[in-house]
Design a protein around this motif. Structure first.
Motif, PDB file in Angstrom:
ATOM      1  N   ALA A 193       2.391 -73.660 -25.939  1.00 34.80           N
ATOM      2  CA  ALA A 193       3.408 -73.763 -24.895  1.00 34.80           C
ATOM      3  C   ALA A 193       4.067 -72.409 -24.639  1.00 34.80           C
ATOM      4  CB  ALA A 193       4.459 -74.796 -25.301  1.00 34.80           C
ATOM      5  N   LEU A 194       4.330 -71.648 -25.695  1.00 33.29           N
ATOM      6  CA  LEU A 194       4.942 -70.333 -25.524  1.00 33.29           C
ATOM      7  C   LEU A 194       3.982 -69.342 -24.868  1.00 33.29           C
ATOM      8  CD1 LEU A 194       7.038 -69.839 -28.793  1.00 33.29           C
ATOM      9  CD2 LEU A 194       7.895 -70.126 -26.462  1.00 33.29           C
ATOM     10  N   GLU A 195       2.698 -69.434 -25.206  1.00 35.65           N
ATOM     11  CA  GLU A 195       1.731 -68.547 -24.569  1.00 35.65           C
ATOM     12  C   GLU A 195       1.614 -68.854 -23.087  1.00 35.65           C
ATOM     13  OE1 GLU A 195      -1.785 -69.068 -26.852  1.00 35.65           O
ATOM     14  OE2 GLU A 195      -1.164 -67.677 -28.441  1.00 35.65           O
ATOM     15  N   THR A 196       1.699 -70.127 -22.755  1.00 39.07           N
ATOM     16  CA  THR A 196       1.692 -70.506 -21.348  1.00 39.07           C
ATOM     17  C   THR A 196       2.925 -69.957 -20.626  1.00 39.07           C
ATOM     18  OG1 THR A 196       0.482 -72.549 -21.856  1.00 39.07           O
ATOM     19  CG2 THR A 196       1.633 -72.453 -19.740  1.00 39.07           C
ATOM     20  N   PHE A 197       4.063 -70.042 -21.294  1.00 38.32           N
ATOM     21  CA  PHE A 197       5.305 -69.495 -20.719  1.00 38.32           C
ATOM     22  C   PHE A 197       5.209 -67.988 -20.543  1.00 38.32           C
ATOM     23  CE2 PHE A 197       9.429 -67.465 -21.459  1.00 38.32           C
ATOM     24  CZ  PHE A 197      10.166 -67.992 -20.411  1.00 38.32           C
ATOM     25  N   ARG A 198       4.612 -67.309 -21.537  1.00 33.97           N
ATOM     26  CA  ARG A 198       4.451 -65.859 -21.462  1.00 33.97           C
ATOM     27  C   ARG A 198       3.581 -65.465 -20.272  1.00 33.97           C
ATOM     28  NH1 ARG A 198       1.170 -63.488 -26.246  1.00 33.97           N
ATOM     29  NH2 ARG A 198      -0.395 -64.658 -25.065  1.00 33.97           N
ATOM     30  N   ASP A 199       2.506 -66.185 -20.103  1.00 35.53           N
ATOM     31  CA  ASP A 199       1.604 -65.874 -18.986  1.00 35.53           C
ATOM     32  C   ASP A 199       2.300 -66.124 -17.648  1.00 35.53           C
ATOM     33  OD1 ASP A 199      -0.290 -65.264 -20.868  1.00 35.53           O
ATOM     34  OD2 ASP A 199      -1.287 -67.241 -20.764  1.00 35.53           O
ATOM     35  N   ALA A 200       3.135 -67.163 -17.582  1.00 34.70           N
ATOM     36  CA  ALA A 200       3.810 -67.506 -16.331  1.00 34.70           C
ATOM     37  C   ALA A 200       4.876 -66.479 -15.964  1.00 34.70           C
ATOM     38  CB  ALA A 200       4.436 -68.891 -16.433  1.00 34.70           C
ATOM     39  N   THR A 201       5.390 -65.765 -16.938  1.00 30.01           N
ATOM     40  CA  THR A 201       6.447 -64.772 -16.677  1.00 30.01           C
ATOM     41  C   THR A 201       5.967 -63.357 -16.929  1.00 30.01           C
ATOM     42  OG1 THR A 201       7.242 -65.042 -18.953  1.00 30.01           O
ATOM     43  CG2 THR A 201       8.275 -66.420 -17.257  1.00 30.01           C
ATOM     44  N   ALA A 202       4.677 -63.145 -16.852  1.00 26.54           N
ATOM     45  CA  ALA A 202       4.121 -61.823 -17.178  1.00 26.54           C
ATOM     46  C   ALA A 202       4.595 -60.757 -16.215  1.00 26.54           C
ATOM     47  CB  ALA A 202       2.593 -61.907 -17.180  1.00 26.54           C
ATOM     48  N   GLY A 203       4.933 -61.108 -14.991  1.00 27.90           N
ATOM     49  CA  GLY A 203       5.358 -60.107 -14.014  1.00 27.90           C
ATOM     50  C   GLY A 203       6.783 -59.615 -14.225  1.00 27.90           C
ATOM     51  N   GLU A 204       7.517 -60.209 -15.068  1.00 28.98           N
ATOM     52  CA  GLU A 204       8.919 -59.818 -15.302  1.00 28.98           C
ATOM     53  C   GLU A 204       9.010 -58.868 -16.497  1.00 28.98           C
ATOM     54  OE1 GLU A 204      11.343 -63.215 -15.768  1.00 28.98           O
ATOM     55  OE2 GLU A 204      10.616 -64.219 -13.952  1.00 28.98           O
ATOM     56  N   ASP A 205       9.713 -57.756 -16.296  1.00 27.10           N
ATOM     57  CA  ASP A 205       9.912 -56.780 -17.375  1.00 27.10           C
ATOM     58  C   ASP A 205      11.401 -56.715 -17.689  1.00 27.10           C
ATOM     59  OD1 ASP A 205       9.955 -54.798 -19.215  1.00 27.10           O
ATOM     60  OD2 ASP A 205       9.121 -53.233 -17.908  1.00 27.10           O
ATOM     61  N   PRO A 206      11.851 -57.304 -18.778  1.00 26.70           N
ATOM     62  CA  PRO A 206      13.293 -57.319 -19.086  1.00 26.70           C
ATOM     63  C   PRO A 206      13.842 -55.944 -19.449  1.00 26.70           C
ATOM     64  CG  PRO A 206      12.037 -58.206 -20.924  1.00 26.70           C
ATOM     65  CD  PRO A 206      11.068 -58.021 -19.798  1.00 26.70           C
ATOM     66  N   ARG A 207      12.937 -54.961 -19.676  1.00 23.23           N
ATOM     67  CA  ARG A 207      13.390 -53.616 -20.075  1.00 23.23           C
ATOM     68  C   ARG A 207      13.354 -52.607 -18.935  1.00 23.23           C
ATOM     69  NH1 ARG A 207      10.827 -56.194 -23.964  1.00 23.23           N
ATOM     70  NH2 ARG A 207       8.765 -55.664 -23.131  1.00 23.23           N
ATOM     71  N   ALA A 208      12.987 -53.076 -17.743  1.00 26.95           N
ATOM     72  CA  ALA A 208      12.882 -52.155 -16.610  1.00 26.95           C
ATOM     73  C   ALA A 208      14.227 -51.514 -16.287  1.00 26.95           C
ATOM     74  CB  ALA A 208      12.326 -52.897 -15.391  1.00 26.95           C
ATOM     75  N   GLU A 209      15.285 -52.313 -16.263  1.00 29.98           N
ATOM     76  CA  GLU A 209      16.620 -51.779 -15.961  1.00 29.98           C
ATOM     77  C   GLU A 209      17.062 -50.783 -17.014  1.00 29.98           C
ATOM     78  OE1 GLU A 209      19.946 -51.111 -13.789  1.00 29.98           O
ATOM     79  OE2 GLU A 209      18.218 -52.357 -13.215  1.00 29.98           O
ATOM     80  N   LEU A 210      16.683 -51.010 -18.255  1.00 25.49           N
ATOM     81  CA  LEU A 210      17.042 -50.116 -19.353  1.00 25.49           C
ATOM     82  C   LEU A 210      16.469 -48.723 -19.113  1.00 25.49           C
ATOM     83  CD1 LEU A 210      18.194 -49.646 -22.223  1.00 25.49           C
ATOM     84  CD2 LEU A 210      15.973 -50.443 -23.097  1.00 25.49           C
ATOM     85  N   PHE A 211      15.194 -48.657 -18.716  1.00 21.26           N
ATOM     86  CA  PHE A 211      14.552 -47.349 -18.529  1.00 21.26           C
ATOM     87  C   PHE A 211      15.073 -46.648 -17.281  1.00 21.26           C
ATOM     88  CE2 PHE A 211      11.587 -49.171 -21.554  1.00 21.26           C
ATOM     89  CZ  PHE A 211      11.279 -48.080 -22.362  1.00 21.26           C
ATOM     90  N   ARG A 212      15.401 -47.414 -16.227  1.00 19.79           N
ATOM     91  CA  ARG A 212      15.977 -46.801 -15.045  1.00 19.79           C
ATOM     92  C   ARG A 212      17.335 -46.161 -15.354  1.00 19.79           C
ATOM     93  NH1 ARG A 212      13.669 -51.311 -12.287  1.00 19.79           N
ATOM     94  NH2 ARG A 212      15.613 -52.465 -12.471  1.00 19.79           N
ATOM     95  N   ALA A 213      18.131 -46.876 -16.171  1.00 16.92           N
ATOM     96  CA  ALA A 213      19.431 -46.322 -16.535  1.00 16.92           C
ATOM     97  C   ALA A 213      19.281 -45.097 -17.398  1.00 16.92           C
ATOM     98  CB  ALA A 213      20.245 -47.393 -17.268  1.00 16.92           C
ATOM     99  N   ALA A 214      18.243 -45.098 -18.265  1.00 18.82           N
ATOM    100  CA  ALA A 214      18.027 -43.952 -19.139  1.00 18.82           C
ATOM    101  C   ALA A 214      17.640 -42.711 -18.338  1.00 18.82           C
ATOM    102  CB  ALA A 214      16.938 -44.273 -20.164  1.00 18.82           C
ATOM    103  N   LYS A 215      16.963 -42.911 -17.204  1.00 16.80           N
ATOM    104  CA  LYS A 215      16.567 -41.788 -16.359  1.00 16.80           C
ATOM    105  C   LYS A 215      17.646 -41.387 -15.363  1.00 16.80           C
ATOM    106  CE  LYS A 215      11.624 -42.989 -16.515  1.00 16.80           C
ATOM    107  NZ  LYS A 215      10.456 -43.418 -15.702  1.00 16.80           N
ATOM    108  N   GLY A 216      18.745 -42.151 -15.377  1.00 12.96           N
ATOM    109  CA  GLY A 216      19.811 -41.834 -14.458  1.00 12.96           C
ATOM    110  C   GLY A 216      19.566 -42.298 -13.049  1.00 12.96           C
TER     111      GLY A 216
END
Length: 389
Positions: free
Chosen positions: A365-388
């Protein structure tokens, strides 16, 4: 306080009334000044406390018709502290009143005054007949400690405290003398205080070194208290600790300390409170805190969870969908008791629990959930803030 101090003080000026003021006017002036300078209305103000003492001293004399007459006679005789000489003596001159009244006590011999002056001042200063009114002494303050459970501190508790303090010696009834008849200290004449000059017309008052401030000296010192008039006394007292007390707080209980001497007020009791920890709840001021574990589905999809309260039934808390780990929510009125009878809140912090062991079904069930949300990157905002960005 010496006789000289009493004669030199203008009690009418202290109360702000004329010398022919009626008794009602004296009482009215005293009440007004007492309210203005009372220590309870001027906490921490030493000058106000000293002024209140002067006002009380003046009223004690002027409110009593007999003592007021004796005071007026003394002022008329000594002229504001200086002895009024007869005609041709060059006005007035100052001398040690203690020397004069030392002679008055000794009789009518050379340098003494038998009757007369001794009678005038006997009632006002209690020196007639060789006796002196000793001053009351306030009892000592006592400090004690008590340890409360977390719940007792929140709700308040009545606890027994066993204390040891100085009290009147039972063997001599607090006199310090075997026969119960100590003599008045000749150094301070029973006041327990002596004055010393500092120059410039100023003087300081210290405890009498001979009687240690008691005003009395035993002829035959008591075997139990060694003449001090005080002995160690143990007692158990039921003390009410108010609700909402915090760790390390120091509570003052007026009049619960050591007993006073010669009618003096009791001292105060100071209780330092130590509060134990609770395995579930914490505290922030009037609010209680608790951490509640929730599952990932509860945090992601939302739901209702039961939350424990301190000493009461659990409450139901609604978890909104998408609740992040560490979010704090509030259950109103489930906290610590306040002084006004209301309660603070219970602050509930959500802790998302990650399962350690997964069976095949849960893993799929978790692998299915992972595949369904593969397009989302929860760390994208973190790296944008790090680059200013």
């Amino acid at each position: 306080m010496s006789t000289k101090d009493f004669v030199e003080k203008d009690y009418y000026k202290v109360l702000g009334v004329p010398k022919d003021a009626a008794e009602a006017d004296i009482k009215k002036a005293y009440r007004k000044l007492a309210r203005e300078f009372h220590p309870d209305a001027n906490k921490g103000d030493a000058s106000a406390e000293e002024r209140f003492k002067e006002i009380s001293e003046a009223y004690d004399v002027l409110a009593d018709p007999k003592r007021r007459k004796e005071y007026d006679d003394a002022r008329a005789l000594f002229g504001n502290g200086g002895f009024r000489a007869g005609p041709g003596a060059g006005g007035s001159f100052n001398f040690d009143l203690g020397d004069l009244f030392g002679g008055a006590q000794g009789g009518a011999g050379a340098g003494g005054f038998g009757g007369g002056l001794g009678d005038v001042f006997g009632g006002l200063f209690n020196r007639g007949g060789g006796t002196t009114r000793t001053q009351p002494r306030r009892g000592q303050d006592i400090e004690s400690e008590v340890t409360l459970s977390f719940t007792e501190a929140v709700d308040g508790a009545t606890v027994p405290l066993r204390m040891s303090s100085s009290a009147a010696c039972k063997a001599c009834s607090g006199t310090g003398d075997k026969a119960g008849t100590p003599r008045v200290c000749p150094t301070c004449v029973g006041t327990g205080q002596v004055s010393r000059g500092t120059g410039g017309g100023f003087s300081l008052t210290d405890p009498c070194p001979d009687c240690k401030g008691r005003g009395l000296i035993p002829e035959n010192p008591c075997d139990v208290c060694k003449g001090s008039g005080r002995a160690t006394s143990s007692r158990t007292m039921q003390v009410r600790i108010p609700a909402g007390v915090s760790d390390g707080q120091r509570i003052r209980l007026r009049g619960k300390g050591a007993p006073g001497e010669r009618g003096g007020p009791n001292g105060d009791l100071y209780v330092v409170v130590h509060v134990g920890e609770h395995p579930v709840f914490g505290r922030k001021g009037d609010n209680l805190t608790v951490t509640v574990p929730v599952t990932f589905p509860e945090a992601a999809l939302g739901g209702e969870v039961k939350v424990p309260t301190l000493g009461g039934p659990p409450v139901t808390l609604r978890i909104p969908p998408g609740t992040p780990n560490g979010r704090t929510m509030r259950a109103r009125g489930k906290g610590a008791l306040r002084k006004d009878g209301t309660r603070g809140d219970l602050l509930v912090t959500v802790e998302v629990v990650v399962p350690k062991d997964l069976d095949d079904k849960a893993r799929d069930a978790l692998e299915t959930f992972r595949d369904a949300t593969a397009g989302e990157d929860p760390r994208a905002e973190l790296f944008r803030a790090a680059k200013g960005e």
